[in-house]
Design a protein around this motif. Structure first.
Motif, PDB file in Angstrom:
ATOM      1  N   ILE A  43       0.966  -1.357  -0.207  1.00  0.00           N
ATOM      2  CA  ILE A  43       0.034   0.000   0.018  1.00  0.00           C
ATOM      3  C   ILE A  43       1.029   1.356  -0.084  1.00  0.00           C
ATOM      4  O   ILE A  43       1.854   1.325   0.735  1.00  0.00           O
ATOM      5  CB  ILE A  43      -0.887  -0.072   1.049  1.00  0.00           C
ATOM      6  N   TYR A  44       0.895   2.005  -0.995  1.00  0.00           N
ATOM      7  CA  TYR A  44       1.559   3.326  -1.078  1.00  0.00           C
ATOM      8  C   TYR A  44       0.729   4.531  -0.576  1.00  0.00           C
ATOM      9  O   TYR A  44      -0.483   4.294  -0.367  1.00  0.00           O
ATOM     10  CB  TYR A  44       2.053   3.493  -2.461  1.00  0.00           C
ATOM     11  N   THR A  45       1.509   5.471  -0.344  1.00  0.00           N
ATOM     12  CA  THR A  45       0.523   6.897  -0.345  1.00  0.00           C
ATOM     13  C   THR A  45       0.799   7.635  -1.805  1.00  0.00           C
ATOM     14  O   THR A  45       2.106   8.052  -2.085  1.00  0.00           O
ATOM     15  CB  THR A  45       1.115   7.796   0.649  1.00  0.00           C
ATOM     16  N   SER A  46      -0.362   7.640  -2.218  1.00  0.00           N
ATOM     17  CA  SER A  46      -0.290   8.133  -3.896  1.00  0.00           C
ATOM     18  C   SER A  46      -1.186   9.316  -3.907  1.00  0.00           C
ATOM     19  O   SER A  46      -2.517   9.121  -3.512  1.00  0.00           O
ATOM     20  CB  SER A  46      -0.173   7.226  -4.767  1.00  0.00           C
ATOM     21  N   VAL A  47      -0.981  10.120  -4.784  1.00  0.00           N
ATOM     22  CA  VAL A  47      -1.779  11.497  -4.815  1.00  0.00           C
ATOM     23  C   VAL A  47      -1.946  11.646  -6.344  1.00  0.00           C
ATOM     24  O   VAL A  47      -1.100  11.525  -7.114  1.00  0.00           O
ATOM     25  CB  VAL A  47      -1.025  12.629  -4.254  1.00  0.00           C
ATOM     26  N   LYS A  48      -3.291  12.016  -6.668  1.00  0.00           N
ATOM     27  CA  LYS A  48      -3.348  12.245  -8.019  1.00  0.00           C
ATOM     28  C   LYS A  48      -4.165  13.653  -8.308  1.00  0.00           C
ATOM     29  O   LYS A  48      -5.184  13.662  -7.605  1.00  0.00           O
ATOM     30  CB  LYS A  48      -4.432  11.414  -8.661  1.00  0.00           C
ATOM     31  N   ILE A  49      -3.234  14.389  -8.853  1.00  0.00           N
ATOM     32  CA  ILE A  49      -3.917  15.902  -9.194  1.00  0.00           C
ATOM     33  C   ILE A  49      -4.290  15.756 -10.662  1.00  0.00           C
ATOM     34  O   ILE A  49      -3.375  16.035 -11.400  1.00  0.00           O
ATOM     35  CB  ILE A  49      -3.086  16.766  -9.133  1.00  0.00           C
ATOM     36  N   ASP A  50      -5.739  15.379 -10.939  1.00  0.00           N
ATOM     37  CA  ASP A  50      -6.156  15.400 -12.257  1.00  0.00           C
ATOM     38  C   ASP A  50      -7.259  16.480 -12.647  1.00  0.00           C
ATOM     39  O   ASP A  50      -7.157  17.441 -11.595  1.00  0.00           O
ATOM     40  CB  ASP A  50      -6.867  13.884 -13.016  1.00  0.00           C
ATOM     41  N   TYR A  51      -7.864  16.508 -13.476  1.00  0.00           N
ATOM     42  CA  TYR A  51      -8.971  17.488 -13.624  1.00  0.00           C
ATOM     43  C   TYR A  51      -9.887  17.542 -12.427  1.00  0.00           C
ATOM     44  O   TYR A  51     -10.010  18.966 -12.193  1.00  0.00           O
ATOM     45  CB  TYR A  51      -9.621  17.391 -15.029  1.00  0.00           C
ATOM     46  N   TYR A  52     -10.351  16.607 -12.068  1.00  0.00           N
ATOM     47  CA  TYR A  52     -11.212  16.930 -10.876  1.00  0.00           C
ATOM     48  C   TYR A  52     -10.714  17.435  -9.708  1.00  0.00           C
ATOM     49  O   TYR A  52     -11.215  18.391  -9.017  1.00  0.00           O
ATOM     50  CB  TYR A  52     -12.155  15.451 -10.409  1.00  0.00           C
ATOM     51  N   ALA A  53      -9.631  16.788  -9.215  1.00  0.00           N
ATOM     52  CA  ALA A  53      -8.940  17.406  -8.194  1.00  0.00           C
ATOM     53  C   ALA A  53      -8.380  18.918  -8.352  1.00  0.00           C
ATOM     54  O   ALA A  53      -8.478  19.736  -7.415  1.00  0.00           O
ATOM     55  CB  ALA A  53      -7.659  16.429  -7.689  1.00  0.00           C
ATOM     56  N   ALA A  54      -7.804  18.961  -9.363  1.00  0.00           N
ATOM     57  CA  ALA A  54      -7.093  20.427  -9.526  1.00  0.00           C
ATOM     58  C   ALA A  54      -8.157  21.524  -9.606  1.00  0.00           C
ATOM     59  O   ALA A  54      -7.936  22.527  -9.039  1.00  0.00           O
ATOM     60  CB  ALA A  54      -6.476  20.348 -10.894  1.00  0.00           C
ATOM     61  N   VAL A  55      -9.444  21.310 -10.220  1.00  0.00           N
ATOM     62  CA  VAL A  55     -10.383  22.335  -9.880  1.00  0.00           C
ATOM     63  C   VAL A  55     -11.276  22.206  -8.948  1.00  0.00           C
ATOM     64  O   VAL A  55     -11.446  23.408  -8.378  1.00  0.00           O
ATOM     65  CB  VAL A  55     -11.522  21.901 -11.110  1.00  0.00           C
ATOM     66  N   PHE A  56     -11.542  21.237  -8.028  1.00  0.00           N
ATOM     67  CA  PHE A  56     -12.072  21.174  -6.917  1.00  0.00           C
ATOM     68  C   PHE A  56     -11.464  21.772  -5.823  1.00  0.00           C
ATOM     69  O   PHE A  56     -11.816  22.380  -4.877  1.00  0.00           O
ATOM     70  CB  PHE A  56     -12.249  19.846  -6.484  1.00  0.00           C
ATOM     71  N   LEU A  57      -9.901  21.627  -5.919  1.00  0.00           N
ATOM     72  CA  LEU A  57      -9.338  22.077  -4.469  1.00  0.00           C
ATOM     73  C   LEU A  57      -9.499  23.672  -4.508  1.00  0.00           C
ATOM     74  O   LEU A  57      -9.657  24.283  -3.523  1.00  0.00           O
ATOM     75  CB  LEU A  57      -7.667  21.699  -4.690  1.00  0.00           C
ATOM     76  N   PRO A  58      -9.242  24.314  -5.668  1.00  0.00           N
ATOM     77  CA  PRO A  58      -9.351  25.798  -5.398  1.00  0.00           C
ATOM     78  C   PRO A  58     -10.833  26.069  -4.985  1.00  0.00           C
ATOM     79  O   PRO A  58     -10.873  26.878  -4.258  1.00  0.00           O
ATOM     80  CB  PRO A  58      -8.901  26.265  -6.950  1.00  0.00           C
ATOM     81  N   VAL A  59     -11.714  25.501  -5.438  1.00  0.00           N
ATOM     82  CA  VAL A  59     -13.127  25.764  -5.075  1.00  0.00           C
ATOM     83  C   VAL A  59     -13.456  25.381  -3.803  1.00  0.00           C
ATOM     84  O   VAL A  59     -13.834  26.347  -3.057  1.00  0.00           O
ATOM     85  CB  VAL A  59     -14.244  24.876  -5.990  1.00  0.00           C
ATOM     86  N   ALA A  60     -13.003  24.462  -3.342  1.00  0.00           N
ATOM     87  CA  ALA A  60     -13.007  24.046  -1.870  1.00  0.00           C
ATOM     88  C   ALA A  60     -12.381  25.134  -0.990  1.00  0.00           C
ATOM     89  O   ALA A  60     -12.869  25.328   0.073  1.00  0.00           O
ATOM     90  CB  ALA A  60     -12.644  22.477  -1.616  1.00  0.00           C
ATOM     91  N   LEU A  61     -11.059  25.453  -1.349  1.00  0.00           N
ATOM     92  CA  LEU A  61     -10.432  26.297  -0.416  1.00  0.00           C
ATOM     93  C   LEU A  61     -10.993  27.697  -0.543  1.00  0.00           C
ATOM     94  O   LEU A  61     -11.006  28.360   0.522  1.00  0.00           O
ATOM     95  CB  LEU A  61      -9.015  26.339  -0.816  1.00  0.00           C
ATOM     96  N   TYR A  62     -11.464  27.938  -1.790  1.00  0.00           N
ATOM     97  CA  TYR A  62     -12.277  29.572  -1.666  1.00  0.00           C
ATOM     98  C   TYR A  62     -13.371  29.489  -0.832  1.00  0.00           C
ATOM     99  O   TYR A  62     -13.558  30.480  -0.011  1.00  0.00           O
ATOM    100  CB  TYR A  62     -12.599  29.520  -3.104  1.00  0.00           C
ATOM    101  N   VAL A  63     -14.237  28.459  -1.013  1.00  0.00           N
ATOM    102  CA  VAL A  63     -15.335  28.640  -0.302  1.00  0.00           C
ATOM    103  C   VAL A  63     -15.046  28.444   1.300  1.00  0.00           C
ATOM    104  O   VAL A  63     -15.552  28.966   2.162  1.00  0.00           O
ATOM    105  CB  VAL A  63     -16.221  27.359  -0.757  1.00  0.00           C
ATOM    106  N   THR A  64     -13.964  27.576   1.834  1.00  0.00           N
ATOM    107  CA  THR A  64     -13.543  27.394   3.138  1.00  0.00           C
ATOM    108  C   THR A  64     -13.043  28.648   3.636  1.00  0.00           C
ATOM    109  O   THR A  64     -13.320  29.059   4.890  1.00  0.00           O
ATOM    110  CB  THR A  64     -12.565  26.311   3.010  1.00  0.00           C
ATOM    111  N   TRP A  65     -12.317  29.371   2.727  1.00  0.00           N
ATOM    112  CA  TRP A  65     -11.791  30.572   3.156  1.00  0.00           C
ATOM    113  C   TRP A  65     -12.786  31.478   3.615  1.00  0.00           C
ATOM    114  O   TRP A  65     -12.970  32.220   4.673  1.00  0.00           O
ATOM    115  CB  TRP A  65     -10.937  31.127   2.311  1.00  0.00           C
ATOM    116  N   SER A  66     -13.829  31.714   2.788  1.00  0.00           N
ATOM    117  CA  SER A  66     -15.102  32.648   3.023  1.00  0.00           C
ATOM    118  C   SER A  66     -15.545  32.141   4.290  1.00  0.00           C
ATOM    119  O   SER A  66     -16.013  32.907   4.988  1.00  0.00           O
ATOM    120  CB  SER A  66     -16.006  32.501   1.829  1.00  0.00           C
ATOM    121  N   ILE A  67     -16.068  30.919   4.347  1.00  0.00           N
ATOM    122  CA  ILE A  67     -16.746  30.452   5.494  1.00  0.00           C
ATOM    123  C   ILE A  67     -15.922  30.567   6.746  1.00  0.00           C
ATOM    124  O   ILE A  67     -16.694  31.112   7.805  1.00  0.00           O
ATOM    125  CB  ILE A  67     -17.191  28.919   5.324  1.00  0.00           C
ATOM    126  N   LEU A  68     -14.603  30.320   6.819  1.00  0.00           N
ATOM    127  CA  LEU A  68     -13.819  30.665   7.991  1.00  0.00           C
ATOM    128  C   LEU A  68     -13.767  32.143   8.349  1.00  0.00           C
ATOM    129  O   LEU A  68     -14.148  32.518   9.526  1.00  0.00           O
ATOM    130  CB  LEU A  68     -12.375  30.175   7.632  1.00  0.00           C
TER     131      LEU A  68
END
Lengths: 617, 98, 457
Positions: A85-110
């Protein structure tokens, strides 16, 4: 084939992206460890998330510009015989677009939470919990590995438990948190089946390996298992009651977890594993049906709720069903687009409801609000904007995803019943949005006159404005910069093209007509529809009483009293006790010292010996 | 099994059974004891008759004499028990129990 | 091996000959040093053979984690017992510590023995100090019947094991585990032989139908007794099963069916019992039965995933269960009641303790990436491979485990403080230290789980 400079550019880009992710983790993890004074830690957390948002624009930008996505396979975590079992990370289209969205929303909510939870003594702990939740969500989204995904999955479930029961003195909050965890765990059964199945048939938990090895096999079982997992996390019908109950938590929690990020984790899972689901017709049909049922049912329930947060919660549930329908239609990218756009306006709606609740001294019943249009103008504008985006008003951000989905819906050859249910649910969206606007913003104030109505805090204003900007332009932004993967149907009749708007307008006009009528004085010919929707389809009434009662009764009567204390005791210790006591009582009579008994044993022994002797010879 | 053996076998064990599963009165035990002795006497007598050595085996007579003594002893015990315990019940002879 | 056994043996003169004021702290510190020494056995985990070979003792990747757990638990037991033994006389205190040390000795010998007869003798020998601890220092009247249950359940089931071992000895001439692969084909394959070999360990684990001794023993024992019972003594059964199953191999394929089924059924039934349980210690005890049911299922499938998952879950469950008993004891020492509803809503007054309760509740319900989840997941996958119907039981089992663990947490920590709790002494550093010493190994094992997945190569 590739020149020297392109090689170098690739190396730079991949190292930049890995640095981004490490920095994200570092920035997000750091505030947990430092020990500042109260409230400063909260501000630091918000600033850290803001910084992380700007960093995460980097991979997203690189994706838009160059189209690169990457997978990192770093550390061999552990092996069990031959399986690693590895620790592997995948930044594809979905993750790359979702991360800024989630962080933007979280920033505003915080930032909003800095105002909302200002008077709370444990505000630092609150922000810490939200941060841990965010990290779990990021782990879930960027996982390339079923085990890592599961870590994130359970992590968000447990943080949801902790955050819903933030005011743990309330028994309602505690039971709502327990409900959330139990429904999520029921869905986890599906994830267990998926992990076990991939282990036994593809011998790897990496996503790439799973997609590679699953080309020609019968994928129905894992696909259905994934749908079960998604149903548990994303509150599809059957596993949905936890989402309205989760409104016991503070409003920032509802805004972050139960509208934008956690509940979309189930849909995100389906989007990630879409290559598996599309191979099984049963699974696609299940998605379609489950989604349409959910969206219609929860939209109907939202029509008659009186708690503002519950209406928005049901609206979330309805939109989640809508996303599920999209996956059933075979459009994962559109579902993902809807996740991102939905995050903005739903979070904004929750934040506005938070402002109103605080302003009216913790009043959550819409029948006791009114006239907020003049009293909190910024909030009123944002609610209106959010509702318009939710219903799919043209060229706001919700339009780009919702309209595209309904167009695909109309031009597909799938089950007409499911499609018509979705359209009815879309019209209901307009109805309950108007309900909120009518009761909260319109009319005369129905609350106490000395309510502390205040929206002057800069934290509040900037965060609301930020999300409003997002709801306005995000859809346009993404659709222009990232082209879709599948070609949509480009020619359709005018009615079909305008269906979304027509249906929404129908709902809107019906609702407006209803507001004008004297329905208060009319006698309903049947109370059943009203009771059905108000009592949430009688689902919690029956299931939440029947299932726990059966389980506890089974535990108490059968498992504990009947089996453990009675049968196992009788079969084990008591049996030995009884048999050895009766044996020893019996032998006791022989050893009384009576001559008769001695003679008897002597006689019988002699008789037996003589008998055997004569038989033998 | 030949019928003689069967008869003696049965007689012996019936009497032994009578001693073992006695009723209350001592006299029944004594009677069964006599039966026991009788069966043994018969056995010995027939044995010496069968082997035609009646002159050389005085065992039956010996047995008879001793059983008569035994019977007398038993009767004396019966009288003694009746004198001390008031009735000749075997249940009342508790000194044998230890 | 001697470098651990001899210091442990020498702890006994330490307890008897030191002056009374120097009784508890030196024993604590020396047992910590011994447990640190035992960590030197984690070496070269890529080998599957035996290391530290002595004449009759050796360690390998299966027994090393269990020995380390045993050595780690002695200082924790001494730390936990110090408070409630304050009121006893000097001799009694020394005797108590001596009993704990004897348990430690027998357990280390059991886990590191290479001869099966020595394992058997030590297996039986651990019962005696346990019995003494439970029946002499338990708190309620039921401790006598608890001791009886413990003793007789274990003894009756381990007598067939002795007969089986003797039979194997006469048939093959040797009972050494190091050379088992050479002689196991000479053993006659017979159902009863298999049953005789496994019954002792199934009762010790415990398997669901034979589990009645466990709630009694755990509830009535004092804290050190509960800790060692939950953490290590149950694992003797798992360890024994793993060792013996390499010997009686071919027949096991058919014989294991009813036991795996019973174990899985037990996960659900004991979970249901826990849901309606009022007694805190009894809840933790039944939860142990459930987790050990999973371990039994894993071991009886006799695949390498099964053994790995069983060992991971055994170590993780040992730490978790022991910590939960310590937490329950912390409540008990203040209120002298084990009933959950009487000691509810404690998060408001003991916030730091609430964090420890939360961590171990989450460990109990198998939150990834803790080793509990790794073990449970491994066993679930392994049993899915054995038969795909088992996923229903194991999935339902995880759901019910989550339900009762969170029910325990919510009842004891959350909600309003009851009006009858007016003054409780605050937590002292010793109790926090005790819990942290349980939590740290669990967290550190996330980083290097290779230590506890046996036969990793």
């Amino acid at each position: 084939m590739m020149g020297q400079s392109e090689h170098i550019a690739e190396i730079i880009i991949s190292s930049l992206m890995s640095m981004t992710l490490m920095l994200l983790m570092g920035i997000l993890g750091f505030p947990i460890i430092i020990n500042n004074t109260k409230y400063n830690k909260a501000i630091f957390t918000m600033k850290a998330v803001k910084l992380a948002f700007f960093w995460s624009l980097l991979p997203a930008g690189l994706l838009i510009i160059t189209g690169t996505d990457f997978t990192i396979n770093t550390w061999e975590w552990f092996h069990i015989s031959t399986f690693t079992i590895y620790t592997s990370v995948k930044i594809d289209y979905y993750a790359a677009v979702f991360l800024p969205v989630a962080l933007y929303v979280t920033w505003s909510i915080l930032q909003f939470a800095l105002w909302y939870m200002e008077k709370d003594h444990n505000i630092d702990q609150f922000f810490k919990y939200l941060l841990i939740f965010l990290i779990s969500m990021i782990i879930l989204v960027t996982a390339n590995n079923l085990f890592q995904l599961f870590i994130g999955w359970e992590g968000v479930g447990i943080m949801s438990f902790l955050l819903i029961s933030w005011w743990f003195g309330r028994p309602d909050a505690n039971s709502a948190a327990l409900q959330a965890v139990l429904y999520n765990r029921t869905g986890d059964l599906g994830l267990f089946v998926m992990m076990a199945w991939t282990m036994t048939s593809t011998n790897s938990w990496e996503l790439d390996d799973i997609f590679l090895h699953s080309q020609n096999q019968n994928m129905t079982m894992p696909a259905l298992a994934l749908i079960l997992a998604a149903a548990g996390k994303s509150a599809q019908f059957g596993l949905h009651p936890w989402l309205p109950s989760a409104m016991e938590g503070p409003t920032p929690v509802s805004a972050l977890l139960h509208s934008s990020t956690m509940v979309v984790a189930g849909i995100f899972l389906l989007i990630r594993f879409y290559p598996i689901i599309e191979q099984s017709k049963t699974a696609m049909t299940t998605c379609l049906w489950l989604g349409s049922l959910t969206t219609l049912f929860t939209a109907a329930c939202a029509l008659t709720q009186n708690d503002i947060k519950k209406i928005i919660a049901f609206s979330t549930s309805s939109q989640l069903g809508f996303m599920m329908v999209t996956i059933g239609l075979g459009q994962p990218r559109l579902a993902f687009l809807h996740i991102c756009t939905h995050a903005f306006f739903k979070a904004m709606l929750f934040m506005c409801s938070g402002v109103i609740i605080h302003s009216l001294k913790n009043e959550q019943d819409i029948r006791k609000m009114g006239g907020m249009y003049f009293l909190t103008p910024l909030t009123a504008s944002c609610i209106t904007l959010g509702s318009l985006a939710l219903t799919g008003t043209p060229f706001l951000s919700g339009f780009y995803s919702k309209d595209a989905i309904i167009e695909t819906l109309n031009s597909s050859h799938l089950n007409a019943c499911a499609l018509s249910m979705t359209l009815i649910a879309t019209s209901f969206t307009a109805v309950y949005s108007l309900r909120i606007l009518y009761y909260v913003l319109g009319g005369q104030p129905r609350f106490n006159s000395l309510s502390p109505i205040n929206e002057n805090d800069p934290n509040l204003n900037t965060s609301l404005m930020r999300l409003a900007v997002g709801s306005l332009i995000f859809g346009q932004l993404i659709t222009m910069s990232l082209p879709p993967k599948t070609t949509s149907v480009l020619t359709m009749t005018l009615t079909m093209k305008m269906t979304a708007i027509l249906v929404t307008l129908t709902g809107l006009t019906t609702a407006l007509l209803l507001t004008q009528s004297d329905s208060l004085h009319k006698k309903l010919w049947s109370h059943l529809p009203l009771h059905f929707t108000t009592l949430l389809g009688f689902f919690p009434l029956t299931i939440h009483r029947l299932l726990p009662k059966l389980t506890l009764q089974m535990g108490h009567l059968i498992s504990s009293q009947l089996i453990d204390q009675t049968w196992f005791k009788l079969l084990g210790p008591k049996a030995i006790l009884k048999s050895s006591m009766s044996l020893s009582k019996y032998i006791n009579t022989i050893q009384l010292g009576l001559i008769k008994l001695h003679l008897m044993s002597f006689t019988i022994a002699l008789l037996t010996t003589a008998f055997i002797y004569t038989i033998m010879t | 099994m030949p019928s003689t053996q069967f008869v003696f076998f049965t007689m012996f064990f019936l009497s032994l059974g009578g001693i073992t599963f006695y009723r209350n009165h001592i006299l029944s035990v004594l009677l069964c004891l006599e039966g026991l002795m009788l069966s043994l006497f018969l056995l010995l007598a027939i044995w010496s008759l069968e082997t035609n050595t009646t002159l050389f085996m005085a065992t039956p007579m010996l047995l008879l004499a001793f059983s008569a003594c035994e019977a007398g002893l038993g009767l004396a015990l019966l009288i003694a028990t009746t004198r001390t315990h008031g009735a000749a019940n075997l249940n009342s002879l508790t000194t044998l129990r230890w | 091996m001697m470098k651990i056994l001899t210091p442990t043996l020498m702890l006994i003169p330490l307890t008897w000959l030191s002056s009374f004021s120097h009784l508890w702290r030196p024993t604590l510190s020396y047992s910590f040093i011994i447990s640190t020494l035992s960590l030197t056995w984690i070496k070269n985990m890529s080998e599957t053979g035996w290391t530290s070979l002595g004449l009759y003792m050796a360690t390998d990747t299966l027994s090393t984690p269990l020995i380390i757990l045993t050595c780690w638990l002695l200082p924790l037991m001494i730390l936990a017992s110090q408070d409630h033994m304050k009121t006893e006389s000097q001799t009694r205190q020394r005797l108590y510590i001596t009993l704990l040390i004897f348990l430690q000795l027998f357990l280390i010998s059991a886990f590191s023995s290479t001869e099966l007869i020595m394992f058997y003798i030590m297996f039986e020998a651990t019962l005696i100090p346990t019995l003494m601890i439970i029946t002499r220092w338990g708190n309620q009247l039921e401790r006598l019947s608890a001791g009886t249950y413990l003793l007789f359940y274990t003894l009756i089931s381990s007598l067939p094991l002795l007969v089986a071992l003797l039979m194997i000895q006469t048939n093959t001439g040797s009972l050494s585990l190091t050379s088992a692969q050479f002689y196991f084909s000479l053993i006659p394959q017979h159902n009863f032989l298999w049953l005789a070999c496994f019954l002792a360990f199934l009762v010790k684990m415990p398997l669901y139908g034979l589990h009645l001794w466990l709630p009694k023993a755990h509830v009535e024992a004092p804290i050190a007794g509960s800790m060692i019972l939950a953490a290590v003594l149950l694992k003797l059964g798992g360890y024994g099963m793993t060792r013996i199953s390499t010997i009686v191999d071919p027949i096991s394929k058919n014989m294991t069916y009813p036991f795996i089924t019973l174990a899985l059924w037990g996960v659900i039934m004991t979970g249901l019992v826990c849901l309606q349980q009022m007694d805190l210690k009894s809840l933790i005890a039944y939860s142990s039965v459930g987790h050990m049911g999973l371990v039994v299922g894993g071991v009886l499938t006799q695949t390498s995933w099964g053994y790995s998952g069983a060992l991971i879950l055994m170590i993780a469950h040992g730490l978790t269960s022991s910590a939960l008993f310590c937490l329950a004891n912390i409540n008990y020492e203040r209120t002298h009641s084990r009933i959950m509803y009487l000691t509810r809503g404690l998060q408001i007054i003991f916030p730091l303790m609430a964090i420890w309760w939360l961590s171990f509740t989450l460990a109990n319900l198998a939150l990834p990436p803790l080793p509990n989840m790794m073990g449970e997941l491994t066993i679930i996958v392994c049993m899915f491979n054995w038969s795909w119907w088992t996923i229903i039981f194991t999935g339902l089992g995880t759901l019910i485990t989550a339900a009762y663990s969170l029910h325990m947490f919510t009842t004891t920590q959350r909600g309003a403080l009851p009006p009858h709790i007016t003054s409780l002494t605050p937590m002292n550093i010793k109790e926090h230290l005790l819990i942290i010493l349980h939590l740290l190994p669990l967290l550190l094992l996330i980083l290097k789980p290779e230590i506890i997945t046996c036969w990793s190569s």
